[in-house]
Design an enzyme around this catalytic site. Structure first.
Site, PDB file in Angstrom:
ATOM      1  N   TYR A 133      -6.754   8.002  15.175  1.00 49.88           N
ATOM      2  CA  TYR A 133      -5.498   7.451  14.675  1.00 49.88           C
ATOM      3  C   TYR A 133      -5.519   7.350  13.150  1.00 49.88           C
ATOM      4  O   TYR A 133      -4.604   7.808  12.464  1.00 49.88           O
ATOM      5  CB  TYR A 133      -5.195   6.066  15.299  1.00 49.88           C
ATOM      6  CG  TYR A 133      -4.100   5.384  14.532  1.00 49.88           C
ATOM      7  CD1 TYR A 133      -2.769   5.767  14.727  1.00 49.88           C
ATOM      8  CD2 TYR A 133      -4.378   4.448  13.535  1.00 49.88           C
ATOM      9  CE1 TYR A 133      -1.741   5.216  13.970  1.00 49.88           C
ATOM     10  CE2 TYR A 133      -3.376   3.901  12.767  1.00 49.88           C
ATOM     11  CZ  TYR A 133      -2.063   4.282  12.993  1.00 49.88           C
ATOM     12  OH  TYR A 133      -1.066   3.755  12.236  1.00 49.88           O
ATOM     13  N   THR A 189     -13.137  -9.418  21.144  1.00 53.11           N
ATOM     14  CA  THR A 189     -12.414  -8.369  21.868  1.00 53.11           C
ATOM     15  C   THR A 189     -12.766  -8.370  23.355  1.00 53.11           C
ATOM     16  O   THR A 189     -11.893  -8.239  24.202  1.00 53.11           O
ATOM     17  CB  THR A 189     -12.770  -6.975  21.288  1.00 53.11           C
ATOM     18  OG1 THR A 189     -12.841  -7.093  19.886  1.00 53.11           O
ATOM     19  CG2 THR A 189     -11.756  -5.930  21.683  1.00 53.11           C
ATOM     20  N   CYS A 209      18.813  -1.847  19.937  1.00 57.76           N
ATOM     21  CA  CYS A 209      19.240  -0.461  20.142  1.00 57.76           C
ATOM     22  C   CYS A 209      20.503  -0.133  19.327  1.00 57.76           C
ATOM     23  O   CYS A 209      20.668   1.001  18.875  1.00 57.76           O
ATOM     24  CB  CYS A 209      19.457  -0.186  21.630  1.00 57.76           C
ATOM     25  SG  CYS A 209      17.960  -0.444  22.599  1.00 57.76           S
ATOM     26  N   ASP A 220       0.208   4.931  17.133  1.00 56.33           N
ATOM     27  CA  ASP A 220      -0.237   3.557  17.365  1.00 56.33           C
ATOM     28  C   ASP A 220       0.638   2.941  18.458  1.00 56.33           C
ATOM     29  O   ASP A 220       1.435   3.638  19.098  1.00 56.33           O
ATOM     30  CB  ASP A 220      -0.180   2.747  16.060  1.00 56.33           C
ATOM     31  CG  ASP A 220       1.234   2.581  15.527  1.00 56.33           C
ATOM     32  OD1 ASP A 220       2.177   3.148  16.134  1.00 56.33           O
ATOM     33  OD2 ASP A 220       1.423   1.881  14.532  1.00 56.33           O
ATOM     34  N   TRP A 277       0.827  -1.225   0.000  1.00 57.29           N
ATOM     35  CA  TRP A 277       0.000   0.000   0.000  1.00 57.29           C
ATOM     36  C   TRP A 277       0.856   1.268   0.000  1.00 57.29           C
ATOM     37  O   TRP A 277       0.356   2.370  -0.009  1.00 57.29           O
ATOM     38  CB  TRP A 277      -0.927   0.021   1.213  1.00 57.29           C
ATOM     39  CG  TRP A 277      -0.267  -0.381   2.492  1.00 57.29           C
ATOM     40  CD1 TRP A 277       0.433   0.415   3.339  1.00 57.29           C
ATOM     41  CD2 TRP A 277      -0.249  -1.690   3.048  1.00 57.29           C
ATOM     42  NE1 TRP A 277       0.890  -0.318   4.394  1.00 57.29           N
ATOM     43  CE2 TRP A 277       0.481  -1.619   4.254  1.00 57.29           C
ATOM     44  CE3 TRP A 277      -0.774  -2.932   2.649  1.00 57.29           C
ATOM     45  CZ2 TRP A 277       0.704  -2.734   5.060  1.00 57.29           C
ATOM     46  CZ3 TRP A 277      -0.552  -4.033   3.444  1.00 57.29           C
ATOM     47  CH2 TRP A 277       0.167  -3.925   4.636  1.00 57.29           C
ATOM     48  N   ARG A 278       2.163   1.083   0.034  1.00 55.28           N
ATOM     49  CA  ARG A 278       3.049   2.240   0.114  1.00 55.28           C
ATOM     50  C   ARG A 278       3.448   2.757  -1.260  1.00 55.28           C
ATOM     51  O   ARG A 278       3.699   1.956  -2.155  1.00 55.28           O
ATOM     52  CB  ARG A 278       4.328   1.801   0.839  1.00 55.28           C
ATOM     53  CG  ARG A 278       4.559   2.611   2.057  1.00 55.28           C
ATOM     54  CD  ARG A 278       5.727   2.129   2.818  1.00 55.28           C
ATOM     55  NE  ARG A 278       5.396   2.275   4.220  1.00 55.28           N
ATOM     56  CZ  ARG A 278       6.191   1.954   5.199  1.00 55.28           C
ATOM     57  NH1 ARG A 278       7.374   1.441   4.933  1.00 55.28           N
ATOM     58  NH2 ARG A 278       5.816   2.124   6.429  1.00 55.28           N
ATOM     59  N   GLY A 335     -11.657 -10.671  10.938  1.00 52.73           N
ATOM     60  CA  GLY A 335     -12.349 -10.426  12.205  1.00 52.73           C
ATOM     61  C   GLY A 335     -12.882  -8.997  12.312  1.00 52.73           C
ATOM     62  O   GLY A 335     -12.716  -8.190  11.399  1.00 52.73           O
ATOM     63  N   GLU A 367      -4.897   0.969   6.457  1.00 51.17           N
ATOM     64  CA  GLU A 367      -4.987   1.361   7.868  1.00 51.17           C
ATOM     65  C   GLU A 367      -6.197   0.716   8.548  1.00 51.17           C
ATOM     66  O   GLU A 367      -6.118   0.316   9.694  1.00 51.17           O
ATOM     67  CB  GLU A 367      -5.038   2.888   8.005  1.00 51.17           C
ATOM     68  CG  GLU A 367      -3.702   3.578   7.741  1.00 51.17           C
ATOM     69  CD  GLU A 367      -2.600   3.171   8.714  1.00 51.17           C
ATOM     70  OE1 GLU A 367      -2.902   2.705   9.822  1.00 51.17           O
ATOM     71  OE2 GLU A 367      -1.415   3.292   8.348  1.00 51.17           O
TER      72      GLU A 367
HETATM   73 FE1  SF4 Z   1      13.978   1.767  21.128  1.00 50.22          FE
HETATM   74 FE2  SF4 Z   1      16.514   1.142  21.775  1.00 50.22          FE
HETATM   75 FE3  SF4 Z   1      15.971   2.904  19.850  1.00 50.22          FE
HETATM   76 FE4  SF4 Z   1      15.524   3.510  22.396  1.00 50.22          FE
HETATM   77  S1  SF4 Z   1      17.504   3.084  21.454  1.00 50.22           S
HETATM   78  S2  SF4 Z   1      14.166   3.933  20.680  1.00 50.22           S
HETATM   79  S3  SF4 Z   1      14.822   1.547  23.168  1.00 50.22           S
HETATM   80  S4  SF4 Z   1      15.481   0.709  19.848  1.00 50.22           S
END
Ligand code: SF4
Length: 362
Positions: free
Chosen positions: A131, A308, A208, A149, A31-32, A92, A48
């Site tokens: 949203y 739900t 991270c 979201d 859909w992008r 659903g 959506e």
């Molecule tokens: Fe999420 Fe880690 Fe990025 Fe922070 S650093 S927004 S915890 S992925």
């Protein structure tokens, strides 16, 4: 030690690194629009609505089927509701399919077949909440809107190390997200956060090291990433009980009914059943509530389905009638049951009966 704790993520806005990351790592979704192109509001809206409560992987085949069958909003508006419900079956939450159809008709009747661009106007259309209105405004019209979201909530909770539990934290998380929405490339920014939440800042095991916000994320700095967002403990879903009646005519056809337009599974086709109530049905009560008289035979096993707000436990009684005159509902040959817009709970009843059919004699 100073006793001072940072409460703001370092480095102010996040749009620069987030958009640079998106340009390299954006997901390719049906859909992008391709990079630099404008998204089709019909495809954005359809995706959506389908994505509410469901995953991208589950939505893909439904989305392809819908746009294959109805390439534009006018085509969907001209479709019969039953056909829409049929193609939707399995996703659903059928009220969404009914609203989808009503919305398509309203876009054609009141807006000349073009989705309005303003969030407030989008919100007046059936099935479009805050949203979805923000997502369409941002992605299809590049307006400065902030769709929040679960992905965005999670990123904000971590970025700002918000430990207030959800849903109480929601207002604060939305405010953080709104404050970080840039003036340009708003659609890309919204989609970048969706992708980041889905692929990097995931609920468990956030990556991270691969995140463009690593150096400004408070939860990461404090070693809290995995623990956030906090959630208030979920309440157990109540259980409701029902007994379905698998009624066959002399030619083997099965009795079906259509549910009322309003309410749960509104407008869908069903196998007749008792009321779904909080106490279990005794055998005698169920037989008394049956829509016809028959020699009822219990089908071994049980059907469980999660809605739900409750979990449904159903048993099935099987019976045959000699005369179909005056019986409310309509009859379907068993091999054609697939052709009806049966919701998943009803399909499970069909599966239970089929699984218990006596094996053919050789
Ligand atoms: Fe999420 Fe880690 Fe990025 Fe922070 S650093 S927004 S915890 S992925």
């Amino acid at each position: 030690m100073t006793g001072h704790r940072e409460t703001r993520p370092a480095g102010g806005g996040i749009a620069g690194p987030v958009l640079a990351w998106y340009d390299r790592h954006r997901r390719s979704l049906p859909w992008r629009a391709p990079p630099g192109a404008v998204a089709d509001p019909y495809r954005v809206w359809l995706s959506e609505i389908m994505l509410q409560q469901t995953t991208v992987a589950a939505v893909r085949p439904y989305f392809e089927a819908f746009v294959g069958r109805w390439p534009a909003v006018a085509d969907l508006a001209a479709a019969e509701l039953d056909e829409v419900l049929h193609l939707w079956a399995g996703l659903g939450y059928y009220a969404r399919a009914r609203n989808l159809h009503r919305c398509a008709r309203m876009v054609v009747a009141d807006h000349g077949g073009a989705f309005p661009a303003a969030e407030e106007e989008l919100r007046r259309l059936p099935g479009i909440g805050p949203y979805t209105a923000a997502a369409i405004a941002a992605i299809a019209f590049n307006s400065k809107a902030t769709p929040v979201d679960a992905n965005v909530e999670r990123i904000m909770a971590r970025l700002f190390a918000v430990d207030t539990p959800l849903p109480r934290a929601r207002t604060a998380l939305r405010a953080h997200a709104a404050a970080l929405t840039p003036d340009a490339r708003c659609g890309d920014h919204a989609q970048a956060l969706m992708d980041l939440g889905a692929t990097v800042c995931t609920p468990r095991g956030p990556r991270c090291g691969a995140c463009p916000l690593e150096d400004r994320c408070l939860a990461h700095r404090r070693g809290l990433a995995e623990q956030l967002p906090n959630r208030a403990p979920r309440k157990e879903r109540p259980v409701r009980h029902g007994v379905a009646f698998w009624i066959t005519a002399p030619d083997g056809a099965v009795l079906l009914r259509r549910r009322p337009e309003s309410g749960l599974l509104g407008g869908m086709v069903e196998i007749p059943s008792t009321e779904w109530r909080t106490t279990a049905w005794t055998d005698r009560e169920a037989r008394r509530a049956a829509p016809v008289e028959a020699d009822w035979e219990p089908v071994p096993g049980e059907v469980n389905h999660v809605f739900t707000h409750f979990r449904l436990e159903m048993t099935v009684l099987k019976g045959a009638v000699r005369d179909t005159a005056g019986i409310e509902g309509f009859w379907s040959p068993p091999e054609r049951l697939d052709g009806w817009a049966l919701p998943t709970a009803m399909k499970k009843i069909v599966q239970l009966v089929v699984a218990n059919r006596p094996a053919p004699r050789c």
